[in-house]
Write a protein that holds these residues in place. Structure first.
Motif, PDB file in Angstrom:
ATOM      1  N   ARG A  34       0.867  -1.187   0.000  1.00 30.93           N
ATOM      2  CA  ARG A  34       0.000   0.000   0.000  1.00 30.93           C
ATOM      3  C   ARG A  34       0.898   1.229   0.000  1.00 30.93           C
ATOM      4  NH1 ARG A  34      -3.428   0.053   5.067  1.00 30.93           N
ATOM      5  NH2 ARG A  34      -4.168  -1.911   4.133  1.00 30.93           N
ATOM      6  N   VAL A  35       0.902   1.979  -1.104  1.00 29.07           N
ATOM      7  CA  VAL A  35       1.703   3.193  -1.198  1.00 29.07           C
ATOM      8  C   VAL A  35       0.963   4.313  -0.462  1.00 29.07           C
ATOM      9  CG1 VAL A  35       2.711   4.895  -2.756  1.00 29.07           C
ATOM     10  CG2 VAL A  35       2.720   2.473  -3.391  1.00 29.07           C
ATOM     11  N   LEU A  36       1.567   4.807   0.621  1.00 24.58           N
ATOM     12  CA  LEU A  36       0.964   5.880   1.405  1.00 24.58           C
ATOM     13  C   LEU A  36       1.320   7.248   0.846  1.00 24.58           C
ATOM     14  CD1 LEU A  36       1.714   4.489   4.976  1.00 24.58           C
ATOM     15  CD2 LEU A  36      -0.316   4.102   3.568  1.00 24.58           C
ATOM     16  N   ALA A  37       2.543   7.367   0.307  1.00 23.38           N
ATOM     17  CA  ALA A  37       3.046   8.587  -0.325  1.00 23.38           C
ATOM     18  C   ALA A  37       4.112   8.140  -1.308  1.00 23.38           C
ATOM     19  CB  ALA A  37       3.622   9.546   0.723  1.00 23.38           C
ATOM     20  N   ALA A  38       4.610   9.070  -2.105  1.00 25.43           N
ATOM     21  CA  ALA A  38       5.595   8.706  -3.122  1.00 25.43           C
ATOM     22  C   ALA A  38       6.817   8.021  -2.518  1.00 25.43           C
ATOM     23  CB  ALA A  38       6.013   9.949  -3.906  1.00 25.43           C
ATOM     24  N   ASP A  39       7.117   8.328  -1.253  1.00 30.18           N
ATOM     25  CA  ASP A  39       8.312   7.775  -0.616  1.00 30.18           C
ATOM     26  C   ASP A  39       8.006   6.979   0.639  1.00 30.18           C
ATOM     27  OD1 ASP A  39       7.470   9.839   0.979  1.00 30.18           O
ATOM     28  OD2 ASP A  39       9.446  10.761   1.199  1.00 30.18           O
ATOM     29  N   GLN A  40       6.742   6.551   0.821  1.00 31.01           N
ATOM     30  CA  GLN A  40       6.371   5.822   2.028  1.00 31.01           C
ATOM     31  C   GLN A  40       5.429   4.683   1.661  1.00 31.01           C
ATOM     32  OE1 GLN A  40       7.884   6.813   4.697  1.00 31.01           O
ATOM     33  NE2 GLN A  40       6.941   5.801   6.435  1.00 31.01           N
ATOM     34  N   VAL A  41       5.804   3.448   2.078  1.00 29.75           N
ATOM     35  CA  VAL A  41       5.064   2.258   1.654  1.00 29.75           C
ATOM     36  C   VAL A  41       4.826   1.338   2.843  1.00 29.75           C
ATOM     37  CG1 VAL A  41       5.060   0.257   0.111  1.00 29.75           C
ATOM     38  CG2 VAL A  41       6.137   2.401  -0.636  1.00 29.75           C
ATOM     39  N   MET A  42       3.596   0.780   2.917  1.00 33.93           N
ATOM     40  CA  MET A  42       3.280  -0.293   3.863  1.00 33.93           C
ATOM     41  C   MET A  42       3.284  -1.622   3.110  1.00 33.93           C
ATOM     42  SD  MET A  42       0.079   1.063   6.189  1.00 33.93           S
ATOM     43  CE  MET A  42       0.099  -0.435   7.193  1.00 33.93           C
ATOM     44  N   VAL A  43       3.754  -2.663   3.788  1.00 31.11           N
ATOM     45  CA  VAL A  43       3.808  -3.989   3.167  1.00 31.11           C
ATOM     46  C   VAL A  43       3.251  -5.025   4.136  1.00 31.11           C
ATOM     47  CG1 VAL A  43       5.237  -5.722   2.058  1.00 31.11           C
ATOM     48  CG2 VAL A  43       5.896  -3.315   1.915  1.00 31.11           C
ATOM     49  N   ASP A  44       2.308  -5.828   3.653  1.00 29.89           N
ATOM     50  CA  ASP A  44       1.845  -6.987   4.406  1.00 29.89           C
ATOM     51  C   ASP A  44       2.831  -8.111   4.133  1.00 29.89           C
ATOM     52  OD1 ASP A  44       0.641  -9.250   5.405  1.00 29.89           O
ATOM     53  OD2 ASP A  44      -1.317  -8.874   4.503  1.00 29.89           O
ATOM     54  N   MET A  45       3.676  -8.423   5.111  1.00 31.12           N
ATOM     55  CA  MET A  45       4.746  -9.398   4.926  1.00 31.12           C
ATOM     56  C   MET A  45       4.302 -10.834   5.196  1.00 31.12           C
ATOM     57  SD  MET A  45       7.360  -7.654   3.910  1.00 31.12           S
ATOM     58  CE  MET A  45       8.732  -8.777   4.179  1.00 31.12           C
ATOM     59  N   GLY A  46       3.012 -11.030   5.459  1.00 31.49           N
ATOM     60  CA  GLY A  46       2.519 -12.365   5.770  1.00 31.49           C
ATOM     61  C   GLY A  46       2.730 -12.696   7.243  1.00 31.49           C
ATOM     62  N   GLU A  47       2.296 -13.872   7.634  1.00 33.54           N
ATOM     63  CA  GLU A  47       2.462 -14.298   9.028  1.00 33.54           C
ATOM     64  C   GLU A  47       3.837 -14.915   9.230  1.00 33.54           C
ATOM     65  OE1 GLU A  47       0.280 -17.061  12.457  1.00 33.54           O
ATOM     66  OE2 GLU A  47      -0.685 -16.737  10.502  1.00 33.54           O
ATOM     67  N   PRO A  48       4.563 -14.510  10.259  1.00 32.35           N
ATOM     68  CA  PRO A  48       5.857 -15.133  10.545  1.00 32.35           C
ATOM     69  C   PRO A  48       5.725 -16.649  10.692  1.00 32.35           C
ATOM     70  CG  PRO A  48       5.536 -13.176  11.900  1.00 32.35           C
ATOM     71  CD  PRO A  48       4.224 -13.437  11.226  1.00 32.35           C
ATOM     72  N   GLU A  49       6.687 -17.368  10.134  1.00 32.92           N
ATOM     73  CA  GLU A  49       6.661 -18.838  10.159  1.00 32.92           C
ATOM     74  C   GLU A  49       7.783 -19.346  11.065  1.00 32.92           C
ATOM     75  OE1 GLU A  49       5.898 -22.167  10.396  1.00 32.92           O
ATOM     76  OE2 GLU A  49       4.639 -21.547   8.666  1.00 32.92           O
ATOM     77  N   PHE A  50       7.398 -19.958  12.174  1.00 29.69           N
ATOM     78  CA  PHE A  50       8.373 -20.406  13.171  1.00 29.69           C
ATOM     79  C   PHE A  50       8.722 -21.895  13.049  1.00 29.69           C
ATOM     80  CE2 PHE A  50       6.497 -16.601  15.047  1.00 29.69           C
ATOM     81  CZ  PHE A  50       7.625 -15.932  15.499  1.00 29.69           C
ATOM     82  N   ASN A  51       8.071 -22.610  12.169  1.00 27.90           N
ATOM     83  CA  ASN A  51       8.384 -24.025  11.977  1.00 27.90           C
ATOM     84  C   ASN A  51       9.787 -24.133  11.378  1.00 27.90           C
ATOM     85  OD1 ASN A  51       8.648 -26.692  11.062  1.00 27.90           O
ATOM     86  ND2 ASN A  51       6.484 -26.856  10.542  1.00 27.90           N
ATOM     87  N   PRO A  52      10.726 -24.798  12.069  1.00 28.13           N
ATOM     88  CA  PRO A  52      12.112 -24.831  11.576  1.00 28.13           C
ATOM     89  C   PRO A  52      12.257 -25.479  10.205  1.00 28.13           C
ATOM     90  CG  PRO A  52      11.818 -26.339  13.431  1.00 28.13           C
ATOM     91  CD  PRO A  52      10.593 -25.501  13.357  1.00 28.13           C
ATOM     92  N   GLU A  53      11.326 -26.359   9.833  1.00 24.00           N
ATOM     93  CA  GLU A  53      11.414 -27.006   8.524  1.00 24.00           C
ATOM     94  C   GLU A  53      11.268 -25.993   7.391  1.00 24.00           C
ATOM     95  OE1 GLU A  53       8.579 -30.106   8.196  1.00 24.00           O
ATOM     96  OE2 GLU A  53       9.495 -31.372   9.747  1.00 24.00           O
TER      97      GLU A  53
END
Length: 277
Positions: free
Chosen positions: A110-129
């Motif tokens: 989601r571009v908030l401004a020309a130089d500022q961006v939000m990113v949905d990075m997904g859910e952190p994955e803690f499974n070592p595999e």
């Protein structure tokens, strides 16, 4: 044939962005490493390519290559630069969720401004595999043997693998050798990005990252996400935390299991150029 490129950075983590929407290429590792050289090439931490999406649910695909020419699955600072580049080109709109495809899967920007961006990075994955990491089962912390000395880490994937260590002093000279030793540790089959995190308080983490394929960098977006996720899972920081790296500050928001993690930060244009054969 020459290739036009854009030099960009996200809080000091720098990139060369190439437009391969019409003519996608597969660069050799040696060619990328030569271009990444800061004395005889352009100089960058990663090369980013913008290409047609493979996944029909996504608008665009972006490829990621480290400075040594090896491929990478994700890059938090890089995806913000990709989004800002696409916004400048007029192909994505401001304040609108756009789905991009990374080598490790879709992300929403989601571009908030020309130089500022939000990113949905997904859910952190803690499974070592999923890193992959050699461990018998998932745990909040693991012990690594480094030259006969035990080191405690947290391990998480943010589309690429991260080891996170809590430290009291980021200026400790021992970190200079410890970072590469963990990044290349044999229990991480494909290497790992190593983050040294100093918790200032519940709303701030100071962080240094040694990246696989690039070494010490001024910033690592997925590293900031990983540090926030590991420390938040341990109950040490709030759901919204600022992560300060040598190049600048990112804001990370994660409300725990079952929720995706959002990263907000800047993306900057530096210059345009041309790569000749």
């Amino acid at each position: 044939m020459s290739i036009r490129f854009t030099k960009m950075h996200g809080i000091g983590n720098d990139f060369v962005v190439v437009d391969w929407r019409e003519d996608a290429k597969t660069p050799s590792a040696a060619r990328i490493a030569a271009l990444a050289d800061r004395h005889t090439g352009i100089g960058f931490d990663q090369l980013l390519s913008i290409e047609p999406a493979r996944d029909p649910s996504c608008d665009w695909y972006y490829g990621i290559w480290n400075a040594d020419g090896s491929p990478s699955g994700q890059c938090g600072n890089g995806v913000r630069c990709v989004a800002a580049w696409l916004y400048r080109e007029g192909v994505i709109a401001r304040n609108t969720d756009v789905r991009l495809e990374s080598p490790s899967g879709p992300v929403t920007v989601r571009v908030l401004a020309a130089d500022q961006v939000m990113v949905d990075m997904g859910e952190p994955e803690f499974n070592p595999e999923h890193l992959p990491f050699d461990a018998p089962q998932e745990a909040g912390s693991y012990m690594l043997d480094i030259d006969g000395q035990p080191v405690t880490i947290g391990a998480v994937s943010m589309g690429n693998p991260h080891a996170v260590l809590e430290v009291s002093d980021l200026r400790d000279p021992h970190l200079e050798a410890l970072g590469p030793a963990i990044t290349g540790h044999p229990r991480f089959a494909r290497g790992v990005n190593t983050g040294f995190a100093h918790r200032v308080d519940r709303r701030r983490i100071d962080l240094r990252v040694h990246e696989r394929g690039s070494g010490w960098t001024r910033a690592c977006g997925t590293g900031a996400c990983a540090a926030a996720a590991v420390l938040q899972r341990r109950g040490l920081v709030d759901a919204v935390v600022d992560v300060a790296l040598p190049g600048g500050v990112l804001t990370i928001e994660w409300h725990g299991p079952g929720h995706t993690l959002w990263m907000t930060g800047p993306a900057a244009f530096v210059f345009e150029g041309e790569i000749r054969p």
